[in-house]
Scaffold this motif. Sequence first.
Motif, PDB file in Angstrom:
ATOM      1  N   HIS B 319       0.829  -1.211  -0.046  1.00  0.00           N
ATOM      2  CA  HIS B 319       0.043  -0.134   0.097  1.00  0.00           C
ATOM      3  C   HIS B 319       0.896   1.302   0.022  1.00  0.00           C
ATOM      4  O   HIS B 319       0.931   1.963   0.734  1.00  0.00           O
ATOM      5  CB  HIS B 319      -1.020   0.061   1.092  1.00  0.00           C
ATOM      6  CG  HIS B 319      -1.678  -1.202   1.180  1.00  0.00           C
ATOM      7  ND1 HIS B 319      -2.753  -1.444   0.576  1.00  0.00           N
ATOM      8  CD2 HIS B 319      -1.389  -2.211   2.190  1.00  0.00           C
ATOM      9  CE1 HIS B 319      -3.438  -2.622   0.984  1.00  0.00           C
ATOM     10  NE2 HIS B 319      -2.354  -3.319   1.799  1.00  0.00           N
ATOM     11  N   PRO B 320       1.575   1.393  -1.130  1.00  0.00           N
ATOM     12  CA  PRO B 320       2.691   2.471  -0.869  1.00  0.00           C
ATOM     13  C   PRO B 320       1.636   3.939  -1.057  1.00  0.00           C
ATOM     14  O   PRO B 320       0.455   3.897  -1.463  1.00  0.00           O
ATOM     15  CB  PRO B 320       3.122   2.598  -2.292  1.00  0.00           C
ATOM     16  CG  PRO B 320       2.436   1.560  -3.008  1.00  0.00           C
ATOM     17  CD  PRO B 320       2.003   0.694  -2.302  1.00  0.00           C
ATOM     18  N   ILE B 321       2.444   4.918  -0.594  1.00  0.00           N
ATOM     19  CA  ILE B 321       1.836   6.428  -0.472  1.00  0.00           C
ATOM     20  C   ILE B 321       2.850   7.215  -1.368  1.00  0.00           C
ATOM     21  O   ILE B 321       4.000   6.943  -1.257  1.00  0.00           O
ATOM     22  CB  ILE B 321       1.794   6.803   1.057  1.00  0.00           C
ATOM     23  CG1 ILE B 321       0.633   5.926   1.554  1.00  0.00           C
ATOM     24  CG2 ILE B 321       1.171   8.243   0.831  1.00  0.00           C
ATOM     25  CD1 ILE B 321       0.630   6.296   2.989  1.00  0.00           C
ATOM     26  N   VAL B 322       2.008   8.173  -2.061  1.00  0.00           N
ATOM     27  CA  VAL B 322       3.050   8.856  -3.085  1.00  0.00           C
ATOM     28  C   VAL B 322       3.060  10.511  -2.525  1.00  0.00           C
ATOM     29  O   VAL B 322       1.830  10.873  -1.925  1.00  0.00           O
ATOM     30  CB  VAL B 322       2.512   8.900  -4.570  1.00  0.00           C
ATOM     31  CG1 VAL B 322       2.799  10.121  -5.344  1.00  0.00           C
ATOM     32  CG2 VAL B 322       2.712   7.516  -5.174  1.00  0.00           C
ATOM     33  N   ARG B 323       4.051  11.096  -2.420  1.00  0.00           N
ATOM     34  CA  ARG B 323       4.294  12.287  -1.856  1.00  0.00           C
ATOM     35  C   ARG B 323       3.880  13.576  -2.779  1.00  0.00           C
ATOM     36  O   ARG B 323       4.024  13.542  -3.988  1.00  0.00           O
ATOM     37  CB  ARG B 323       5.634  12.546  -1.416  1.00  0.00           C
ATOM     38  CG  ARG B 323       6.153  11.440  -0.536  1.00  0.00           C
ATOM     39  CD  ARG B 323       5.866  11.847   0.834  1.00  0.00           C
ATOM     40  NE  ARG B 323       5.947  12.969   1.443  1.00  0.00           N
ATOM     41  CZ  ARG B 323       6.973  13.408   2.205  1.00  0.00           C
ATOM     42  NH1 ARG B 323       7.904  12.549   2.456  1.00  0.00           N
ATOM     43  NH2 ARG B 323       7.212  14.682   2.527  1.00  0.00           N
ATOM     44  N   PRO B 324       3.286  14.478  -2.186  1.00  0.00           N
ATOM     45  CA  PRO B 324       2.842  15.598  -3.126  1.00  0.00           C
ATOM     46  C   PRO B 324       3.828  16.816  -3.275  1.00  0.00           C
ATOM     47  O   PRO B 324       4.932  16.777  -2.369  1.00  0.00           O
ATOM     48  CB  PRO B 324       1.646  16.059  -2.304  1.00  0.00           C
ATOM     49  CG  PRO B 324       2.027  15.981  -0.788  1.00  0.00           C
ATOM     50  CD  PRO B 324       2.900  14.639  -0.998  1.00  0.00           C
ATOM     51  N   SER B 325       3.733  17.646  -4.109  1.00  0.00           N
ATOM     52  CA  SER B 325       4.407  18.749  -4.159  1.00  0.00           C
ATOM     53  C   SER B 325       3.679  19.884  -4.610  1.00  0.00           C
ATOM     54  O   SER B 325       2.618  19.598  -5.406  1.00  0.00           O
ATOM     55  CB  SER B 325       5.516  18.505  -5.005  1.00  0.00           C
ATOM     56  OG  SER B 325       5.295  18.422  -6.371  1.00  0.00           O
ATOM     57  N   LEU B 326       4.076  21.295  -4.384  1.00  0.00           N
ATOM     58  CA  LEU B 326       3.467  22.349  -4.665  1.00  0.00           C
ATOM     59  C   LEU B 326       4.135  23.193  -5.753  1.00  0.00           C
ATOM     60  O   LEU B 326       5.286  23.472  -5.704  1.00  0.00           O
ATOM     61  CB  LEU B 326       2.995  23.246  -3.388  1.00  0.00           C
ATOM     62  CG  LEU B 326       2.640  24.733  -3.904  1.00  0.00           C
ATOM     63  CD1 LEU B 326       1.205  24.546  -4.427  1.00  0.00           C
ATOM     64  CD2 LEU B 326       2.714  25.480  -2.571  1.00  0.00           C
ATOM     65  N   THR B 327       3.456  23.615  -6.680  1.00  0.00           N
ATOM     66  CA  THR B 327       3.887  24.830  -7.638  1.00  0.00           C
ATOM     67  C   THR B 327       3.320  25.921  -7.716  1.00  0.00           C
ATOM     68  O   THR B 327       1.993  25.862  -7.816  1.00  0.00           O
ATOM     69  CB  THR B 327       3.899  24.136  -9.377  1.00  0.00           C
ATOM     70  OG1 THR B 327       4.467  22.774  -9.246  1.00  0.00           O
ATOM     71  CG2 THR B 327       4.415  24.957 -10.138  1.00  0.00           C
ATOM     72  N   VAL B 328       4.028  26.869  -7.492  1.00  0.00           N
ATOM     73  CA  VAL B 328       3.402  28.319  -7.164  1.00  0.00           C
ATOM     74  C   VAL B 328       3.435  29.009  -8.373  1.00  0.00           C
ATOM     75  O   VAL B 328       4.291  29.194  -9.011  1.00  0.00           O
ATOM     76  CB  VAL B 328       4.319  29.109  -6.163  1.00  0.00           C
ATOM     77  CG1 VAL B 328       3.756  30.340  -5.872  1.00  0.00           C
ATOM     78  CG2 VAL B 328       4.190  28.275  -4.708  1.00  0.00           C
ATOM     79  N   ARG B 329       2.318  29.625  -8.801  1.00  0.00           N
ATOM     80  CA  ARG B 329       2.122  30.479 -10.048  1.00  0.00           C
ATOM     81  C   ARG B 329       1.425  31.840  -9.719  1.00  0.00           C
ATOM     82  O   ARG B 329       1.419  32.148  -8.444  1.00  0.00           O
ATOM     83  CB  ARG B 329       1.427  29.516 -10.998  1.00  0.00           C
ATOM     84  CG  ARG B 329       2.066  28.468 -11.548  1.00  0.00           C
ATOM     85  CD  ARG B 329       1.802  27.754 -12.957  1.00  0.00           C
ATOM     86  NE  ARG B 329       2.252  26.555 -13.213  1.00  0.00           N
ATOM     87  CZ  ARG B 329       1.861  25.375 -12.827  1.00  0.00           C
ATOM     88  NH1 ARG B 329       0.826  25.120 -12.167  1.00  0.00           N
ATOM     89  NH2 ARG B 329       2.486  24.499 -13.082  1.00  0.00           N
ATOM     90  N   GLU B 330       1.096  32.406 -10.603  1.00  0.00           N
ATOM     91  CA  GLU B 330       0.510  33.807 -10.342  1.00  0.00           C
ATOM     92  C   GLU B 330      -0.626  33.768  -9.445  1.00  0.00           C
ATOM     93  O   GLU B 330      -0.862  34.899  -8.641  1.00  0.00           O
ATOM     94  CB  GLU B 330       0.024  34.528 -11.608  1.00  0.00           C
ATOM     95  CG  GLU B 330       1.272  34.734 -12.595  1.00  0.00           C
ATOM     96  CD  GLU B 330       0.835  35.019 -14.123  1.00  0.00           C
ATOM     97  OE1 GLU B 330       1.857  35.227 -14.969  1.00  0.00           O
ATOM     98  OE2 GLU B 330      -0.303  34.855 -14.228  1.00  0.00           O
ATOM     99  N   SER B 331      -1.557  32.909  -9.341  1.00  0.00           N
ATOM    100  CA  SER B 331      -2.875  32.942  -8.782  1.00  0.00           C
ATOM    101  C   SER B 331      -2.786  33.031  -7.283  1.00  0.00           C
ATOM    102  O   SER B 331      -3.607  33.373  -6.464  1.00  0.00           O
ATOM    103  CB  SER B 331      -3.910  31.770  -9.042  1.00  0.00           C
ATOM    104  OG  SER B 331      -3.051  30.609  -8.437  1.00  0.00           O
ATOM    105  N   SER B 332      -1.424  32.900  -6.601  1.00  0.00           N
ATOM    106  CA  SER B 332      -1.210  32.916  -5.200  1.00  0.00           C
ATOM    107  C   SER B 332      -0.136  33.678  -4.745  1.00  0.00           C
ATOM    108  O   SER B 332      -0.060  33.918  -3.502  1.00  0.00           O
ATOM    109  CB  SER B 332      -1.263  31.520  -4.556  1.00  0.00           C
ATOM    110  OG  SER B 332      -0.009  30.947  -5.212  1.00  0.00           O
ATOM    111  N   THR B 333       0.495  34.363  -5.674  1.00  0.00           N
ATOM    112  CA  THR B 333       1.586  35.414  -5.269  1.00  0.00           C
ATOM    113  C   THR B 333       1.599  36.534  -6.114  1.00  0.00           C
ATOM    114  O   THR B 333       1.578  36.272  -7.367  1.00  0.00           O
ATOM    115  CB  THR B 333       3.091  34.714  -5.506  1.00  0.00           C
ATOM    116  OG1 THR B 333       3.239  34.066  -6.602  1.00  0.00           O
ATOM    117  CG2 THR B 333       3.229  33.679  -4.517  1.00  0.00           C
ATOM    118  N   ALA B 334       1.617  37.670  -5.538  1.00  0.00           N
ATOM    119  CA  ALA B 334       1.543  38.946  -6.172  1.00  0.00           C
ATOM    120  C   ALA B 334       2.641  39.153  -7.416  1.00  0.00           C
ATOM    121  O   ALA B 334       2.338  39.651  -8.513  1.00  0.00           O
ATOM    122  CB  ALA B 334       1.576  40.162  -5.386  1.00  0.00           C
ATOM    123  N   GLY B 335       3.991  38.781  -6.978  1.00  0.00           N
ATOM    124  CA  GLY B 335       5.183  39.225  -7.691  1.00  0.00           C
ATOM    125  C   GLY B 335       5.337  37.952  -8.572  1.00  0.00           C
ATOM    126  O   GLY B 335       6.548  37.838  -8.707  1.00  0.00           O
TER     127      GLY B 335
END
Lengths: 338, 338
Positions: B319-335
């Motif tokens: 029952h393996p579990i896969v790790r997530p990652s976040l990609t930040v783009r314009e919709s959440s950072t002003a600059g």
Amino acid sequence: MASRRSTLHLVAEHAGVSIASVSRVLNGLPASESVTERVQRAAAELGYVPDATARSLKVGRTEQISLAVADVGNPVYVSMMHAVADVLTQSGYRLVISSTGNDPADQIDLLENLNRGYVDGMILSPLRVTEPLLDRIRGSRLPLVIIGSLPDGIDVDSVRADSREGVGLAVDHLADQGRRRIAFLNGPIDTVPGTARLAGYLTAMERLGLATSGDMQVEASDFTFAAGLVAAETLLQQCNPDAIVCSNDLLAVGALKAAARRGLSIPEELAIVGMDDTDIAQLTTPTLSSVDLGAVRRAQTAARLLLDRLADPDRPARHPIVRPSLTVRESSTAGAGS
Amino acid sequence: MASRRSTLHLVAEHAGVSIASVSRVLNGLPASESVTERVQRAAAELGYVPDATARSLKVGRTEQISLAVADVGNPVYVSMMHAVADVLTQSGYRLVISSTGNDPADQIDLLENLNRGYVDGMILSPLRVTEPLLDRIRGSRLPLVIIGSLPDGIDVDSVRADSREGVGLAVDHLADQGRRRIAFLNGPIDTVPGTARLAGYLTAMERLGLATSGDMQVEASDFTFAAGLVAAETLLQQCNPDAIVCSNDLLAVGALKAAARRGLSIPEELAIVGMDDTDIAQLTTPTLSSVDLGAVRRAQTAARLLLDRLADPDRPARHPIVRPSLTVRESSTAGAGS
DNA sequence: CTGAAAGCGCTTACAG
DNA sequence: CTGAAAGCGCTTACAG
């Protein structure tokens, strides 16, 4: 030494009847109450599941139909899948789907070959029609329906969109809005839709007496968002259009993005029209005008052609054409509201 | 009266050899040059195509694997399909796809039943895990791998995302940007991802000591653009969030649209983060920050689990579990640039 | 209504 | 290397 490991044999043994009786009961054929009950109990106890391949071998049918589309990632194919599934399910067939991906013909002929045997018929929507694929289509023993245009003289059922009229609706609409420099953002030109939609564009522009220089046409490497963005940036750089007709909605989303990057206001400075009228057309900002090329109707029609063909292998082939319609939204009219 | 209509018999007759020899030649087993040549010529002349159901019945394998996903229309499933297909194809299996649609369990159990016999194994990514479905999963004789979380104690291979950590990445990121009123736009809560992602949201908010009143959570009727738009409008009306975490990218596109309609500027007045990190995240305007829950890796892993299971039916379930990652783009950072 | 038997189109030991 | 034969798990006339 008798072969009694057979599951059907096992059930028969448990129920104390012949395998013929088991088969009949499980298929709902007439049987006495006592036999019926014993068989059903035994089957339930043993968790019996009939072997589909054995049944198919015997009866010569699988009750499965295969749908092979170029790209399951394109929402227009998704709506076609659902439409096909609905029609076929009502007639007792199951639908299995294969995505042929973007690879050339070998992908497709692989698929054609492999499907033989596990399905009773096939609906094929090829992105590219190559000679080897045509050979397989001509030589198919399996009932087959093509979604898309085919060279003349191929005696296989098919249904297609009227791309010429469809693209014409977009061009006429833009011209009505006073646009004159109407560019065309196409997908790969060696594809079935790429060829047909380009022809539609050129015809319509000529009919209206509008210029179609080479720099006003661009060919994306794929019918996708990403390819549309790249191609649209090229287009905006090499000519100065006041409108872009896009060969599908995904490309149009790419065009919206390219326009946003250049700071062009839509539709004031640039009008954009997509094609296929997928769900996404209503969700972009601004919303996207789009030509519905009758994908759902094409899919339903294909399913019905196949059912008719299965019912009568000798009937003459038919080649219906589905009519397009245009839905105008914000991306091509200044006053279309929110 | 002999049964010589059999196609294999036909080839044998034409070639002047036994059906055994035909079978051997066609399967690449050793044969003399002369026999090989005669068989190949005869097969070609007759356009012989072996019957797959007969072969499968005899050898007990179909070399087909089925992938059943909840919704072929969701791009994340499309990338999963391709990932599964790649792995399986390398091992000589073909992939057939079934979309179970949105209907409840009967759709799924239908499918489970029907696939028996035409495939050697199955990968299932159920949107809803109901009791009847669990029964079928437990009782499956077919090798089976589940993508998604399963109740404890079910001895079937499975792979899942770490939704808790994934949603946590989104919430932490937004909090880092100074957001405090972080709302959650979920899909149906009775689904596997709906449940898991909501739990992730609540956990993360609590950990940060942020408020999670009921009016800051909304449940779309579906994981689609259209449902996301409707639900986001409700959300924006009933609370006043400075950020929205969306349970997938399609919902996030709906949220972008709802924000545009209200004239909210993104990300200044409202930050939005999606989930699944599909292609579309790069094409929206503004581009969409999104959490990659490892869909492709989950799919590859599922395919490998199934191959291992086929090779050794008795190995213990994993029952393996896969790790997530976040990609930040314009919709959440002003600059974040263009 | 029920059972014994043939056969769907293949593959694969088993002899030769 | 090659052929005759058995058998994969079902369905379906054919008798009774």
